[in-house]
Structure formats: structure tokens, C-alpha cells
Design a protein around this motif. Structure first.
Motif, PDB file in Angstrom:
ATOM      1  N   MET A   1      11.097   3.749  -7.884  1.00 23.16           N
ATOM      2  CA  MET A   1      11.725   2.438  -7.887  1.00 23.16           C
ATOM      3  C   MET A   1      12.425   2.100  -6.573  1.00 23.16           C
ATOM      4  O   MET A   1      12.558   0.924  -6.218  1.00 23.16           O
ATOM      5  N   ARG A   2      12.845   3.084  -5.795  1.00 23.22           N
ATOM      6  CA  ARG A   2      13.551   2.781  -4.533  1.00 23.22           C
ATOM      7  C   ARG A   2      12.574   2.367  -3.431  1.00 23.22           C
ATOM      8  O   ARG A   2      12.990   1.885  -2.383  1.00 23.22           O
ATOM      9  N   ARG A   3      11.294   2.573  -3.660  1.00 23.56           N
ATOM     10  CA  ARG A   3      10.254   2.175  -2.717  1.00 23.56           C
ATOM     11  C   ARG A   3      10.499   2.773  -1.326  1.00 23.56           C
ATOM     12  O   ARG A   3      10.283   2.140  -0.293  1.00 23.56           O
ATOM     13  N   GLN A   4      10.960   4.015  -1.335  1.00 27.76           N
ATOM     14  CA  GLN A   4      11.199   4.759  -0.099  1.00 27.76           C
ATOM     15  C   GLN A   4      10.610   6.163  -0.249  1.00 27.76           C
ATOM     16  O   GLN A   4      10.547   6.714  -1.349  1.00 27.76           O
ATOM     17  N   ASN A   5      10.240   6.753   0.868  1.00 23.56           N
ATOM     18  CA  ASN A   5       9.726   8.114   0.850  1.00 23.56           C
ATOM     19  C   ASN A   5      10.874   9.116   0.900  1.00 23.56           C
ATOM     20  O   ASN A   5      11.979   8.809   1.352  1.00 23.56           O
ATOM     21  N   ASP A   6      10.580  10.324   0.431  1.00 29.36           N
ATOM     22  CA  ASP A   6      11.504  11.464   0.545  1.00 29.36           C
ATOM     23  C   ASP A   6      12.863  11.194  -0.087  1.00 29.36           C
ATOM     24  O   ASP A   6      13.906  11.561   0.472  1.00 29.36           O
TER      25      ASP A   6
ATOM     26  N   LYS B   1       0.815  -1.221   0.000  1.00 30.84           N
ATOM     27  CA  LYS B   1       0.000   0.000   0.000  1.00 30.84           C
ATOM     28  C   LYS B   1       0.848   1.270   0.000  1.00 30.84           C
ATOM     29  O   LYS B   1       0.476   2.271  -0.624  1.00 30.84           O
ATOM     30  N   GLN B   2       1.975   1.241   0.684  1.00 25.50           N
ATOM     31  CA  GLN B   2       2.829   2.426   0.701  1.00 25.50           C
ATOM     32  C   GLN B   2       3.402   2.723  -0.679  1.00 25.50           C
ATOM     33  O   GLN B   2       3.472   3.887  -1.102  1.00 25.50           O
ATOM     34  N   GLN B   3       3.783   1.675  -1.400  1.00 24.54           N
ATOM     35  CA  GLN B   3       4.286   1.881  -2.756  1.00 24.54           C
ATOM     36  C   GLN B   3       3.168   2.403  -3.660  1.00 24.54           C
ATOM     37  O   GLN B   3       3.410   3.276  -4.507  1.00 24.54           O
ATOM     38  N   ALA B   4       1.963   1.889  -3.490  1.00 24.66           N
ATOM     39  CA  ALA B   4       0.830   2.377  -4.270  1.00 24.66           C
ATOM     40  C   ALA B   4       0.614   3.869  -4.034  1.00 24.66           C
ATOM     41  O   ALA B   4       0.364   4.631  -4.975  1.00 24.66           O
ATOM     42  N   GLU B   5       0.740   4.303  -2.782  1.00 29.11           N
ATOM     43  CA  GLU B   5       0.572   5.723  -2.458  1.00 29.11           C
ATOM     44  C   GLU B   5       1.657   6.572  -3.117  1.00 29.11           C
ATOM     45  O   GLU B   5       1.392   7.672  -3.602  1.00 29.11           O
ATOM     46  N   ARG B   6       2.900   6.049  -3.147  1.00 28.58           N
ATOM     47  CA  ARG B   6       3.991   6.790  -3.785  1.00 28.58           C
ATOM     48  C   ARG B   6       3.730   6.973  -5.276  1.00 28.58           C
ATOM     49  O   ARG B   6       3.863   8.072  -5.819  1.00 28.58           O
ATOM     50  N   VAL B   7       3.369   5.869  -5.942  1.00 34.95           N
ATOM     51  CA  VAL B   7       3.134   5.933  -7.384  1.00 34.95           C
ATOM     52  C   VAL B   7       1.954   6.855  -7.685  1.00 34.95           C
ATOM     53  O   VAL B   7       1.987   7.645  -8.639  1.00 34.95           O
ATOM     54  N   ALA B   8       0.922   6.798  -6.850  1.00 37.24           N
ATOM     55  CA  ALA B   8      -0.238   7.676  -7.048  1.00 37.24           C
ATOM     56  C   ALA B   8       0.163   9.135  -6.906  1.00 37.24           C
ATOM     57  O   ALA B   8      -0.197   9.985  -7.736  1.00 37.24           O
TER      58      ALA B   8
ATOM     59  N   TRP C   1      21.184  16.422  -9.192  1.00 40.53           N
ATOM     60  CA  TRP C   1      20.726  15.213  -8.504  1.00 40.53           C
ATOM     61  C   TRP C   1      20.889  13.960  -9.363  1.00 40.53           C
ATOM     62  O   TRP C   1      21.309  12.903  -8.882  1.00 40.53           O
ATOM     63  N   LEU C   2      20.565  14.056 -10.633  1.00 44.37           N
ATOM     64  CA  LEU C   2      20.563  12.868 -11.486  1.00 44.37           C
ATOM     65  C   LEU C   2      21.965  12.278 -11.668  1.00 44.37           C
ATOM     66  O   LEU C   2      22.119  11.056 -11.773  1.00 44.37           O
ATOM     67  N   SER C   3      22.972  13.134 -11.663  1.00 46.93           N
ATOM     68  CA  SER C   3      24.334  12.632 -11.908  1.00 46.93           C
ATOM     69  C   SER C   3      24.843  11.755 -10.774  1.00 46.93           C
ATOM     70  O   SER C   3      25.738  10.926 -10.981  1.00 46.93           O
ATOM     71  N   ILE C   4      24.264  11.928  -9.578  1.00 41.69           N
ATOM     72  CA  ILE C   4      24.697  11.079  -8.457  1.00 41.69           C
ATOM     73  C   ILE C   4      23.725   9.915  -8.230  1.00 41.69           C
ATOM     74  O   ILE C   4      23.818   9.219  -7.224  1.00 41.69           O
ATOM     75  N   HIS C   5      22.819   9.722  -9.172  1.00 38.04           N
ATOM     76  CA  HIS C   5      21.903   8.573  -9.126  1.00 38.04           C
ATOM     77  C   HIS C   5      21.925   7.905 -10.507  1.00 38.04           C
ATOM     78  O   HIS C   5      20.970   8.003 -11.287  1.00 38.04           O
ATOM     79  N   PRO C   6      23.026   7.222 -10.831  1.00 43.09           N
ATOM     80  CA  PRO C   6      23.198   6.681 -12.192  1.00 43.09           C
ATOM     81  C   PRO C   6      22.166   5.619 -12.573  1.00 43.09           C
ATOM     82  O   PRO C   6      21.811   5.520 -13.753  1.00 43.09           O
ATOM     83  N   LEU C   7      21.708   4.823 -11.615  1.00 36.93           N
ATOM     84  CA  LEU C   7      20.710   3.811 -11.962  1.00 36.93           C
ATOM     85  C   LEU C   7      19.415   4.477 -12.405  1.00 36.93           C
ATOM     86  O   LEU C   7      18.808   4.077 -13.410  1.00 36.93           O
ATOM     87  N   MET C   8      18.977   5.497 -11.668  1.00 37.61           N
ATOM     88  CA  MET C   8      17.769   6.225 -12.047  1.00 37.61           C
ATOM     89  C   MET C   8      17.941   6.853 -13.421  1.00 37.61           C
ATOM     90  O   MET C   8      17.040   6.789 -14.273  1.00 37.61           O
ATOM     91  N   GLN C   9      19.126   7.439 -13.656  1.00 40.68           N
ATOM     92  CA  GLN C   9      19.383   8.063 -14.947  1.00 40.68           C
ATOM     93  C   GLN C   9      19.312   7.034 -16.067  1.00 40.68           C
ATOM     94  O   GLN C   9      18.705   7.277 -17.120  1.00 40.68           O
TER      95      GLN C   9
END
Length: 498
Positions: free
Chosen positions: A442-447, A327-334, A470-478
Motif C-alpha cells: 500500500m505504501r507504493r515504495q520499495n524496501d 508498472k513499478q507498483q505492479a512489480e511490487r504486487v507481483a 515491526w507491525l506495532s510501529i506501523h499502525p495503519l498497516m496493522q
């Protein structure tokens, strides 16, 4: 193995209709109602009424024989969870008590002969609990010996009438010779208009936003339209075209329209005549099909926990519980998908009041297929939703939810939204937004996300930008967002990140 005690979460509703007897068996579980059995038998009780409204012995025997079948199933269900209602023919028949006494002996249960007004209100309740319930609704149910016409809003029936006309009685009166021709149709339509005339002014004055049919006639017409590749929405032109096609056959026994089931054929033309009269008299523009009617109205009345006004929330909560959704992941995606939609709502002309519930539903349900397997879970999710009842959502809304769920990850095809017809572009756009929301969550974490800005320009090009570096220090997301750009190219759309 034999069960020692009856299950208290099993419920049964029997509807002794004028055309058919129905038994609905349902289980209340995970906050929702799930049908676990249906039995239907064509009894045509109304055909046994003579000109003095006396029910023939033959018709009563057909009914008793059917109820003997039902009785076998009822013995396993707690008596307090069983409700049996009888409708128009039992109201009309002067010797109804003769039938009722023996029927109650067979069933070992009391039968409630409900008034026309109570039937109309209960039908509306069944529609309200199983359909998209927004604004004023006109609900029409063409039964075997009566037709209920209701205007309601929410769960409340505001204006309701039960009219003395039905597909079985009109078959006996105006198509008794079994012949199909323009004259028989016109006579039946004219007589139905006379019955409807006294209520027209009051109903038209109150008005409605949506018309819904809760009868087998409307379902049969939709099936005919579907067999011909046409829209499922009914209008007067469609009804007249089907009437003209029916008149090409000399008799009802020879009637053979694509999509018309053998079970419905006998009373189809009389039901069609009544529906045409209602369309013309009440000036109905178009009509959809309800998800439930009398039996569902009785069933939902029996379970206090289901009296919640938010049907959509009840539907989503039930599905999430059943398939163990995070449910928490559903709330994030929503949250993310709605935020992205709001940022492009002006450019894409999105009605956020309509869009938010759809994105919320997809966020809640897109991972239900994980319970089967990860690799193709989006396809499993779409399959489950396709074959699940979703009270509170219209047929078109459900189709959008299924299409977005099916396309929320992995590969895309330029043709995959074609089946949505006029909603194809909306389905594609919302799918693109949900795909981004799923990647960003995708990290399934808040904030964990910075401020995001999504802009849309000509040709539905999307550009997503992040604060600072921000994106340059998160290569997987990029990497995932770059891959998403490649997926969206298959729709001949551009998505870029800056």
C-alpha cells in the motif's frame, strides 16, 4: 472531416472462404492489435461447384456483390497494409481465373490463392498468436470446402494437412435433400473417416497435449452447450448427444437447438458430422475453441513487431500501456503475491509453474480500472478484462484472472467464485494471496517491508507473521490487515496476523 492521408497503422485482411467472405480491419497501437471492424457475408461459394469443379455464374455473382461492399472500406487503407487470400473453392474451381480477374478489378488489389498447406500453416499461426500456446497443439479448422489439421508447437507448424472435405460441400453431398436422420449423418461421418484415414497413424504417433478447434462449427457447439449450462469443453459424448438432438428434427430448416444461431444452422449438421469423424479417427479426447485462425494468422504476419515469442508479455504490456498502469507498483504486487504463494505452495499443492503467470497477470492488470474511478476500480478492472481479448491466456486462465481482479479488494462473498467451477478453490486461494499483497504494497515504495512468513493450516487458515516488532510501529498497516481478516471471514476462512 475528410482525412487527407491514410492511416499507416490500419490493416485489412480479406478471406475469400468457401462458405463466407470475411473482412477484418485492425489497428496496431500500444504494442497490440485491436479489431476496429469486421464484415462477414454468407456467399457459399463452394455450393456453386458442380461435379466437374466448375463454378457457377450465380455463385460468382454472389461473391462479386460481396466484394463490392468490401471495396468501399478498403479505399481508406494503405495498399501495403491490405492482404487478400482465397482458399479451397478457388483452388478447386477450374474457372477460378474468371472469378479472380473481375474480383481484383472490384477490389483494386491482387488476390492470393493459397495452397492447402499454406492455409494450414497460416491458421496455426493465427491460433498460436491468439490462444494459450503451450506444448504440442492439435488445431482443426473445418472450412466450407476443406478441413485443415495441424500439429504445432510454439509458433511452428510441425505436421499439417489440408483435407478435401468441408461443411458446404458435405451439405451438398450428404444433406442435399435437407433431411435430418441417422442415415444421412452416418453416411457423412463414414465418408469423412475415409478422407481422414490416410493421415491418422502419422498424427496419432506425433501426439499432442491440447486440441483446439478454429472453426464456426466448434464455436456453435460451445454456444449450444453454454445455452444448456454445460461445460464449454467438447468431447465425443457431447457431439453424439447433439447429433441425436438434431435427428429429432425432420429437416435442416426445422432445426432449432438452444444456442444455435440462424446464421450457422444451414451448415451446422455437415460440420458436426466432419467433427465427429475427426474425433473418432484421431482419438481426440476433448477440444477447446481457438481465439483466431486464418485471418489472424495473415494479420500477425503483416506486422513485424508482433513476431515476439512471448505473447503473454505482449498482451500485458499492451493493456498496461493503454490504461496507464503504474508498472513499478505492479512489480511490487507481483513479487509479494508470488512470494506468499511459494510459502503456502506445499500445503495448498500449488503448481507454481502454472500459478506464477496468473499472479503476474493479475498484478499487472488489477489497477487498470483506476483510469475510470477509484471507489469501485476493482469492478471496473474486471469489467474491462472481461470484454478485452487476452492472447496467450486460455479461456479458463482469463476467467481466473478476472475473478481474482474483481475480488482483490473491498467486500467478499462466499459465492463469488462459483462460476469458476473446478477452479473455484484455486480462484479463492489466489484471491486471498493477492489481497494480502495489495495491502502489503500500500505504501507504493520499495524496501519498506520486513521479512514476512505466511503459513497455512487446516481449513485454509492463514497466519501472517512479521520479524521483530515491526507491525506495532506501523499502525495503519496493522489496521488494514485486521480489516482484511474480517473480509476473509465472509468466505468462512480465517486470516490472522502475529
Amino acid at each position: 472531416m475528410a482525412q487527407a492521408t491514410p492511416q499507416n497503422n490500419i490493416f485489412a485482411v480479406i478471406d475469400l472462404g468457401s462458405n463466407s467472405f470475411h473482412m477484418l480491419i485492425a489497428k496496431y497501437i500500444a504494442g497490440g492489435v485491436h479489431t476496429i471492424g469486421r464484415v462477414k457475408r454468407k456467399v457459399r461459394l463452394a455450393a456453386g461447384l458442380d461435379e466437374h469443379n466448375v463454378l457457377s455464374v450465380e455463385a460468382m455473382e454472389r461473391g462479386w456483390e460481396c466484394l463490392a461492399l468490401f471495396a468501399e472500406r478498403l479505399q481508406d487503407i494503405p495498399k501495403q497494409n491490405i492482404h487478400i487470400v482465397a482458399t479451397a473453392t478457388m483452388r478447386l474451381a477450374k474457372n477460378a481465373d474468371v472469378f479472380k480477374v473481375k474480383a481484383e478489378q472490384i477490389l483494386d488489389h491482387k488476390i492470393n490463392v493459397i495452397s492447402g498447406e499454406e492455409e494450414a500453416c497460416t491458421i496455426y499461426k493465427g491460433v498460436a498468436h491468439t490462444s494459450a500456446c503451450r506444448g504440442k497443439q492439435l488445431v482443426i479448422d473445418i472450412g466450407g470446402a476443406s478441413t485443415e489439421v495441424v500439429i504445432g508447437q510454439g509458433f511452428n507448424a510441425l505436421l499439417y494437412k489440408s483435407l478435401n472435405m468441408g461443411c458446404v460441400t458435405y451439405l451438398e453431398r450428404y444433406f442435399k435433400d435437407g433431411k435430418l436422420n441417422q442415415q444421412n449423418f452416418d453416411t457423412a461421418i463414414a465418408k469423412a473417416k475415409q478422407v481422414v484415414a490416410p493421415i491418422c497413424a502419422e498424427y496419432i504417433k506425433m501426439g499432442w497435449e491440447l486440441a483446439i478447434g478454429a472453426s464456426g462449427t466448434v464455436q456453435a457447439i460451445q454456444e449450444i452447450q453454454a445455452a444448456q449450462g454445460q461445460s464449454e469443453t467438447l468431447d465425443l459424448n457431447t457431439l453424439n448427444a447433439i447429433k441425436a438432438a438434431a435427428c429429432q428434427f425432420d429437416t435442416i430448416s426445422a432445426l432449432d437447438l438452444p444456442g444455435l444461431s440462424e446464421e450457422r444452422r444451414l451448415v451446422f449438421v455437415s460440420g458436426l458430422a466432419i467433427l465427429i469423424a475427426l474425433f473418432e479417427s484421431l482419438q481426440i479426447q476433448n477440444m477447446g475453441l481457438a481465439g483466431g485462425a486464418l485471418r489472424e494468422g495473415v494479420l500477425y504476419s503483416m506486422i513485424p513487431d508482433l513476431h515476439s515469442a512471448d505473447i503473454r508479455k505482449r498482451t500485458l504490456d499492451g493493456l498496461m500501456e493503454r490504461y496507464h498502469v503504474d508498472k513499478q507498483q505492479a512489480e511490487r504486487v507481483a513479487e509479494v503475491s508470488i512470494s506468499l504463494a511459494e510459502q503456502v505452495s506445499e500445503t495448498w499443492q500449488l503448481d507454481m509453474e502454472q500459478i506464477k503467470p496468473l499472479l503476474q497477470a493479475v498484478a499487472c492488470l488489477h489497477e487498470i480500472g483506476l483510469i475510470i474511478d477509484y471507489k469501485l476500480y476493482h469492478k471496473h478492472s474486471a469489467y474491462i478484462l472481461t470484454h478485452s481479448a487476452m492472447p496467450g491466456f486460455s479461456r479458463a486462465e482469463k476467467q481466473l484472472i478476472v475473478a481474482i481482479t474483481a475480488g482483490h479488494r473491498a467486500d467478499l462473498r462466499v459465492t463469488q467464485f462459483d462460476k469458476l467451477s473446478c477452479n473455484a478453490l484455486l480462484g479463492e486461494r489466489l484471491t486471498r494471496l493477492v489481497r494480502l499483497a495489495v495491502v502489503l504494497s500500500m505504501r507504493r515504495q520499495n524496501d519498506v517491508l520486513p521479512e514476512l512468513r505466511l503459513a497455512s493450516s487446516e481449513n485454509d487458515t492463514l497466519e501472517l507473521s512479521f520479524d521483530n516488532d515491526w507491525l506495532s510501529i506501523h499502525p495503519l498497516m496493522q489496521s488494514e490487515l485486521v480489516q482484511e481478516g474480517l473480509y476473509q471471514q465472509k468466505l468462512k476462512r480465517v486470516f490472522s496476523v502475529s
